[in-house]
Design a protein around this motif. Structure first.
Motif, mmCIF file in Angstrom:
data_model
loop_
_atom_site.group_PDB
_atom_site.id
_atom_site.type_symbol
_atom_site.label_atom_id
_atom_site.label_comp_id
_atom_site.label_asym_id
_atom_site.label_seq_id
_atom_site.Cartn_x
_atom_site.Cartn_y
_atom_site.Cartn_z
ATOM 1 N N PHE A 124 0.815 -1.309 0.118
ATOM 2 C CA PHE A 124 -0.005 -0.055 -0.132
ATOM 3 C C PHE A 124 0.753 1.213 -0.043
ATOM 4 O O PHE A 124 0.654 1.956 -0.819
ATOM 5 C CB PHE A 124 -0.860 -0.143 1.272
ATOM 6 N N ALA A 125 1.808 1.225 0.815
ATOM 7 C CA ALA A 125 2.863 2.216 1.167
ATOM 8 C C ALA A 125 3.575 2.540 -0.482
ATOM 9 O O ALA A 125 3.468 3.687 -0.722
ATOM 10 C CB ALA A 125 3.789 2.185 2.052
ATOM 11 N N LEU A 126 4.035 1.567 -0.913
ATOM 12 C CA LEU A 126 4.771 1.742 -2.420
ATOM 13 C C LEU A 126 3.740 2.161 -3.397
ATOM 14 O O LEU A 126 4.282 3.132 -4.065
ATOM 15 C CB LEU A 126 5.457 0.351 -2.764
ATOM 16 N N ILE A 127 2.710 1.879 -3.305
ATOM 17 C CA ILE A 127 1.727 2.205 -4.364
ATOM 18 C C ILE A 127 1.144 3.640 -4.239
ATOM 19 O O ILE A 127 1.262 4.451 -5.085
ATOM 20 C CB ILE A 127 0.573 1.398 -4.676
ATOM 21 N N THR A 128 1.090 3.954 -3.015
ATOM 22 C CA THR A 128 0.624 5.297 -2.605
ATOM 23 C C THR A 128 1.796 6.420 -2.974
ATOM 24 O O THR A 128 1.644 7.323 -3.630
ATOM 25 C CB THR A 128 0.409 5.494 -1.127
ATOM 26 N N THR A 129 2.949 5.835 -2.720
ATOM 27 C CA THR A 129 4.105 6.713 -3.062
ATOM 28 C C THR A 129 4.193 7.001 -4.692
ATOM 29 O O THR A 129 4.624 8.072 -4.950
ATOM 30 C CB THR A 129 5.485 6.166 -2.454
ATOM 31 N N ALA A 130 4.328 5.941 -5.345
ATOM 32 C CA ALA A 130 4.478 6.227 -6.593
ATOM 33 C C ALA A 130 3.280 6.928 -7.299
ATOM 34 O O ALA A 130 3.349 7.761 -8.149
ATOM 35 C CB ALA A 130 4.487 4.589 -7.213
ATOM 36 N N ALA A 131 1.900 6.727 -6.838
ATOM 37 C CA ALA A 131 0.989 7.420 -7.411
ATOM 38 C C ALA A 131 0.904 8.790 -6.923
ATOM 39 O O ALA A 131 0.640 9.583 -8.002
ATOM 40 C CB ALA A 131 -0.511 6.747 -6.932
#
Length: 218
Positions: A165-172
């Protein structure tokens, strides 16, 4: 060795992407910072939000979120800390004289504000996310739904999901902030526009603080 249920995890990733894509305080802040302060600060803020998500994952795994959910006093303490921090950010933005004008424009007008370091903007992202008790309770309710007790190590499964979730949030959010920054950087050489953007960002932070203040534990 840690195992995840592939069907549950795939469903989780889809649900996480839907949640992340929905407009919210963190995405609005990233957008505002990108427009008013440029790509570098927006991307740093986005990375901080991602780390903030990991703090909520940790609290959910350790059971701290359950304690906050059960205690009105703890919930209000976290909430008031978040409100105070957002208000402080709003006041700082309202006091800023302008945006990130190019050096030539800055020298001519004196209207540009001192750039905020990436580290400081990163910390702002961490704190604005981590001090939101509603996000904490969301992670507590969201992550366990996609863990498979039959595989054991439920806490470890939740930790992996939180990291995703954190990685997707950061990328988005980094993409959102960078896109907004490209637009903003073309306009920040205009002192009046830069000043307006800072004022709008300040009002946004204060509005989010008031919204958080009205949030109730449920």
């Amino acid at each position: 060795m840690l195992a995840l249920n592939p069907n549950l995890f795939a469903t989780y990733l889809v649900a996480a992407c839907v949640v992340i894509a929905a407009p919210g305080p963190d995405s609005l802040n990233t957008l505002a910072i990108g427009m008013a302060r440029g790509r570098r600060e927006a991307v740093a803020y986005a990375a901080g939000v991602g780390v903030g998500c990991m703090t909520h994952t940790l609290w959910a795994v350790l059971g701290v979120s359950a304690l906050v959910a059960a205690s009105e006093a703890l919930f209000n303490l976290v909430k008031l800390a978040g409100v105070a921090y957002l208000l402080w950010l709003g006041v700082q933005a309202l006091r800023a004289r302008g945006g990130l004008a190019p050096p030539s424009a800055s020298a001519a007008t004196g209207a540009s504000a001192t750039p905020v370091s990436s580290g400081r903007r990163f910390l702002q992202g961490v704190l604005t996310n981590a001090l939101n008790p509603k996000v904490m309770l969301f992670f507590m309710a969201f992550l366990p739904q996609f863990a498979d007790p039959a595989l054991g190590a439920v806490g470890a499964q939740m930790a992996v999901m939180g990291l995703a979730f954190a990685l997707i949030t950061t990328a988005a959010y980094a993409l959102l902030g960078a896109s907004a920054g490209r637009v903003g950087e073309r306009l920040l050489g205009r002192p009046a526009f830069a000043l307006w953007l800072n004022r709008a960002t300040g009002v946004l932070f204060i509005a989010l603080a008031l919204r958080l203040m009205l949030t109730e534990r449920k």
